[in-house]
Design a protein around this motif. Sequence first.
Motif, PDB file in Angstrom:
ATOM      1  N   ALA A 137       0.859  -1.184   0.000  1.00  0.00           N
ATOM      2  CA  ALA A 137       0.000   0.000   0.000  1.00  0.00           C
ATOM      3  C   ALA A 137       0.891   1.229   0.000  1.00  0.00           C
ATOM      4  O   ALA A 137       1.834   1.324   0.794  1.00  0.00           O
ATOM      5  N   TYR A 138       0.587   2.166  -0.885  1.00  0.00           N
ATOM      6  CA  TYR A 138       1.408   3.348  -1.096  1.00  0.00           C
ATOM      7  C   TYR A 138       0.681   4.595  -0.599  1.00  0.00           C
ATOM      8  O   TYR A 138      -0.545   4.663  -0.615  1.00  0.00           O
ATOM      9  N   GLY A 139       1.462   5.614  -0.232  1.00  0.00           N
ATOM     10  CA  GLY A 139       0.894   6.904   0.141  1.00  0.00           C
ATOM     11  C   GLY A 139       1.835   7.699   1.016  1.00  0.00           C
ATOM     12  O   GLY A 139       2.688   7.130   1.710  1.00  0.00           O
ATOM     13  N   PRO A 140       1.720   9.023   1.010  1.00  0.00           N
ATOM     14  CA  PRO A 140       2.615   9.865   1.816  1.00  0.00           C
ATOM     15  C   PRO A 140       2.396   9.654   3.309  1.00  0.00           C
ATOM     16  O   PRO A 140       1.284   9.775   3.806  1.00  0.00           O
ATOM     17  N   GLY A 141       3.479   9.311   3.997  1.00  0.00           N
ATOM     18  CA  GLY A 141       3.412   9.132   5.443  1.00  0.00           C
ATOM     19  C   GLY A 141       2.870   7.790   5.883  1.00  0.00           C
ATOM     20  O   GLY A 141       2.763   7.532   7.087  1.00  0.00           O
TER      21      GLY A 141
END
Length: 376
Positions: free
Chosen positions: A105-109
């Motif tokens: 799972a990808y995403g900032p922070g």
Amino acid sequence: MNPLNLPFDSDEMLAGLRPWVECESPTWDAAAVSRMMALAARDLTAIGATVETIPGTKGFGDSIRATFPHPDQGKPGILVSGHLDTVHPIGTLEKLPFRVQDGLAYGPGIMDMKGGNYVFLEAMRQILKTGLQTPLPVTFLFTPDEEVGTPATRGLIEDQARGQRAVLLPEPASPDGGAVIGRYAIARFDLLTQGRPSHAGWALKDGRSAIAAMARKILEVEAMTTDDCTFSVGVIHAGQWVNCVSSECRAEVLSMAKTQADLDNGVAAIEALQGEANGVDFIVTRGVTRPVWEPAPGTRQLYELARKICAEIGFELTAGSAGGGSDGNFTGAMGVPTLDSIGVRGKGLHTLNEHIQIDSLAERAKLAAALMMEIR
């Protein structure tokens, strides 16, 4: 009930984590960080916590402190300490949107460190839902400024940690999935060169370029790097008009030191570079410093407990000292038993490839729940 048998579901946890990831919260945007705090406060309240919002200071966002019903509330217990600020500016979601692909799972922070914080929230939710009671009272403290050295909330963290039986930090796991039981010192320095302006085309020789002087000083500073004490210039600000010789240039340095002696020698070395040369002044100002944290017996005992829990879960938990400071530097240096980097597994923190292993959500929730149920 064995806390390892609580019904943790990584996909359900990911669904709950997604709104946190999509609530961008860069450190320097106090309003954005405070919105993230409000979202976390809502989720903590929903599982039965009493949440206090602590107004931000020094231009940073709010903090939140959550406590849970317990007959020994107010007595020494467990502090879960995490930060909800990130290094990613508003708009990063356009380049790094939340997405799921091949078990990641990808995403900032998401890795640093919203995933780990949410894991502990879910662990407490399942404990309370099942009607279990942690032996010790548990407090969650989420702060807004870790990514810039914790200049505003260090005192808050230390006050909350003082006298506790244990401090748990859901920072990202080490590359091999291991924990951190000690950290090197991290020091920040502000550099300033002050020269003399002139017209860059008409009277170049009359000027004294602060930019050129800073460029030379940066090479000197970074050349002082050794295996035990490093120096890295990561920020430079100077100039506004290309036809003007710049009279001022600012830069920021991050230094890592493995021991107190290494730190002291490094501070002395960079400060010794100050002075005037060729009409340009060079000034060094020391910024926030994370102290050296050396593992004490209480921390080693805490790690041994975690290692046994992880063996039951099905993996080996390694541990050691590490660079890349955290708020564990503060609590560990105080002598409070501290276990750091027990959050999610992943890669790419602080980059546009930041992601986690989805199945590590349930794995780490089991560890979190067991620790909160077994620490005494």
